[in-house]
Design an enzyme around this catalytic site. Sequence first.
Site: not given
Ligand code: BDP
Length: 721
Positions: A312, A386, A414
Amino acid sequence: MKRKPVCLLLLLLFLNLLSGRLMAEDGYRLWLRYDQVQDAARLQAYRQAVNEIIIQGSSPTLSAAQEELQTGLTGLLGQAIPAAQTPTQQNILVAGTPSGSALIKELNLTDKLKAVGDEGYLLLSTTKNGRKYTVIAANTDIGVLYGSFHFLRLLQTQQDISKLSLASAPKIKKRVLNHWDNLDRTVERGYAGFSLWKWHTLPDYIDQRYIDYARANASIGINGTVLTNVNANALVLTPVYLKKVAALANVFRPYGLKVYLTARFSAPIEIGGLKTADPLDPQVRAWWKKKSDEIYTYVPDFGGFLVKANSEGQPGPQNYGRTHADGANMLADAVAANGGIVMWRAFVYSDKEPDDRAKQAYNEFKPLDGQFRDNVLVQVKNGPIDFQPREPFHPLFGAMPKTPLMMEFQITQEYLGQGTTLAYLAPMYKETLEADTYAEGKGSTVAKVVDGTLNNHKLTGIAGVANIGDDRDWTGHQFGQSNWYTFGRLAWDHNLPSEKIADEWLKMTFTNNNRFVAPVKNMMMNSHEAIVNYMTPLGLHHIMGRSHHYGPGPWVEGGPRADWTAVYYHRADAQGIGFDRTKTGSNAVAQYFPPVTRKFASLEKCPEKYLLWFHHVSWDYKVNSGRTLWNELCYKYSSGVDTVRQMQETWNNMEGLVDEERFNHVKMFLTIQEKEAKWWRDACLLYFQTFSKQPIPQDLEKPDHTLDYFMSLDPKFVPGI
Ligand code: BDP
């Protein structure tokens, strides 16, 4: 003269009000409430059992134990218990280690203590020289503290303490909270206010919260905390911040809580003035070594680094054509001499859109098995996408026998209704931990991978993404506390049943009254399934609102990459719905061991809870209930909403059994949850109906808005982004 009594009365009234306010049950005390035991017989027994506390030896950790026992017992027994150095009373509570306490040494516990290692403890009842002893014994001071909390828990939950004979030791070594806290005190995916860490006033101002946070963690055996977000800021590695980190570490140390930091991979460039962050570059390696040594001058027992790399948008070794192992090993070498570890996350997916995001971590990490240093743990999320409301276990568990894999659970909600939803997560965590990977044949559970017993790993770990903020009740929703508690308890002993954890937590947090505990426990036990039902039943996933992840968004499409949309995951069309991850589709199912692959790949054998995770299924397919898939979807969504309504009813019946403040808090949040559940149900069914072209069954409640209405909703300023 005559007016004095009135004034006095008023004064008394005022003081009363004041103390009433101070005593308000706002949730701050968590499960560490030490109010007087209500059961009269138990109270009497406890008062008889403990007339005196003796802790011989001295250390900050033993002082913490002493203080906790003193405060706890004074509250629970409704009377002060004197402390002494040698026995003067008949019934004594003695806590300590054989090396620090002559009394403990005399009890000859050497053999029994061998079994509990360096964090475990014994709780025993015994007699010696005509005195009765309740014993909290351990090999180390931190073991004594953990044992003290366990002992208090027995009283808080009104257990018999007259014939104690128990030994307890953690099954997993590193039991760590991950705070996704930014230096500006916002919390990524945090729904309980701002970060606990007041960087601006550190190191000089020590908030009482820091101490209470450490107490709470120690009470459930959590022994590490990563202070900063995985989307890291290199500034935390600069001296100004390291001083602040050191102040927190000093507060946490007596409670056995080690501090870790997230390492931004490009830190050598950003704060080190180097041109590259290539992990094989000697200058870069030297920079990290020097930086690590510097950190240890501030925090001598610094735990090490947690790293999100090449995921990401975060920088990482792949930016330089190197592997995750190259990156992890460089940092591991930098901290090794000081006993540090590196927790390297496997939550990665390529900058380019993969054919199936679910396959990415496995594809990248499995080939690296055996290439990591001894002090590296690879931290793997519970499922391959996720933190969805429900995911099958991550195929990496069992697939990297030469590498210790650390579990990463999300405690913060989340994807589970965020701050306003009552979700008890023990059943979800346990579903993953108990899943059988078949890596070494039947019985190779994920728990055995994580606790190291499957492949004989000594270094083991489990992480939970924290749900804690500076809200007065710490977690935003009072019931969010149960998940912090659960994480700690399962990290210590993953065999604990969900019901038992809920039972303990409810008794300590609210009341021992079974008219409350039994129905509310039942409500908690059903809560996760209810959410799955009204959000993502039958294996659906990733159909939430874009970016803030709040509310339904099955129509989400377009944008920067397909695997950030909902349509990529549910694949609804005129024929059916679901992601084909079998041979005819992405074949992600092949990443599991053959018995699991066979089960998941078969439309008939695949557990229905994962059906649409692995299969694209026609709308008319007959599921186990005998209904068509479409009808089943409608029933599942509806039953989720129904369960929330039952939860409301259950809770409303609790009025008067708990304090008004927390009663009302939960009641109002359940009202919000019911609205959100309905929102999810109606929006998803209306949307999927555009493909199925079938009616919602007669007997089910119908949406009272149109799909256009739901699609036009655009919540602003959702917390936690
Ligand atoms: C996702 C989240 C994000 C996190 C990412 C992570 O939306 O904010 O940075 O995982 O785990 O679930 O790195």
